[in-house]
Write an enzyme that holds these catalytic residues in place. Sequence first.
Site, PDB file in Angstrom:
ATOM      1  N   LYS A 224       0.816  -1.224   0.000  1.00  0.00           N
ATOM      2  CA  LYS A 224       0.000   0.000   0.000  1.00  0.00           C
ATOM      3  C   LYS A 224       0.845   1.268   0.000  1.00  0.00           C
ATOM      4  CE  LYS A 224      -4.335  -2.073   1.116  1.00  0.00           C
ATOM      5  NZ  LYS A 224      -5.338  -2.408   2.106  1.00  0.00           N
ATOM      6  N   ARG A 258      -3.530 -10.042   5.336  1.00  0.00           N
ATOM      7  CA  ARG A 258      -3.946 -10.135   3.922  1.00  0.00           C
ATOM      8  C   ARG A 258      -2.793  -9.652   3.052  1.00  0.00           C
ATOM      9  NH1 ARG A 258      -6.146  -6.864  -0.036  1.00  0.00           N
ATOM     10  NH2 ARG A 258      -7.828  -7.792  -1.280  1.00  0.00           N
TER      11      ARG A 258
END
Length: 279
Positions: A224, A258
């Site tokens: 991210k 995740r």
Amino acid sequence: MSRPVADGTRHPTLEALLSRPYPAVMGVLNITPDSFSDGGQYMTPDRALAQARRMIAEGADIIDIGAESTRPYGSQPVPRDEEMRRLNPVLAAVVALEVPVSIDSMKSPMVEWALGNGAAIANDVWGLQRDPDMARVIAAHGVPVIVMHNRDKPDASLDIMQDIAAFFERSLEIAAKAGIPDSHIILDPGIGFGKTQEQSMTVLARLDELRTSGLPVLVGASRKRFISAVVPSEPKQRLGGSLAAHLIAARGGARIIRTHDVADTVQALRVAHAIESKR
Ligand code: HH2
């Protein structure tokens, strides 16, 4: 606590995964042309299935399938027919691999269809608060749900931990009204969703505060953008930053991680756990 599968190996149930001393690993399978880090890579059913198999071989405990990019900026809304067209040739084949499959969709009809076709977990990036039918559909199937924090826009002036706590309180009320028991809820602070990059890092640093609810926490920091705020990098060059974030999340109590990079993540989590157990 585990169920036998055709090839003779045994894959543990979600309950068993959550009771392990190190977090479970959820592998990301994006059947999308525009996902921020791997868009277009798994658009054909053959490629998607091969990637699911590979992630399972690398140690994924759960496969999270999504057919609409949920990245906060610049993703194209996908009509339900198109989402179905992408998922339909892939879902059953991945379910047949006998690892719990979660369905990452914001649309209750898609979630209903996927749960009816073997998906075992619902992953709602709007925490039951966007689609008014989502909680009912999930309650009817009696499956666990990942309730993720989200906002339409980041607000740098917010106390992000308070905002997340208030959001989860609303989600839990909606869940309770619909008949979803607390034991079926997994909380996710939604790294990178409706947060400044500073706030994403604050959440990771203060993750232990979310444990007061007693519910399991999932964290998805994989590739991210906040990583690039520290060390400028393209999404595929963010493995080091992702591992750092996930190890800190594990230390803060995350029970599920995740990730796009299953093998490296499994290795990092297991080695960190082995070292910490020597204290
Ligand atoms: N992050 C993404 C998508 N779904 N679901 C949960 N519960 N938590 C997350 O952090 C999360 C999520 C974004 O990552 P990715 O799926 O790779 O990207 P895209 O949404 O662009 O497909």
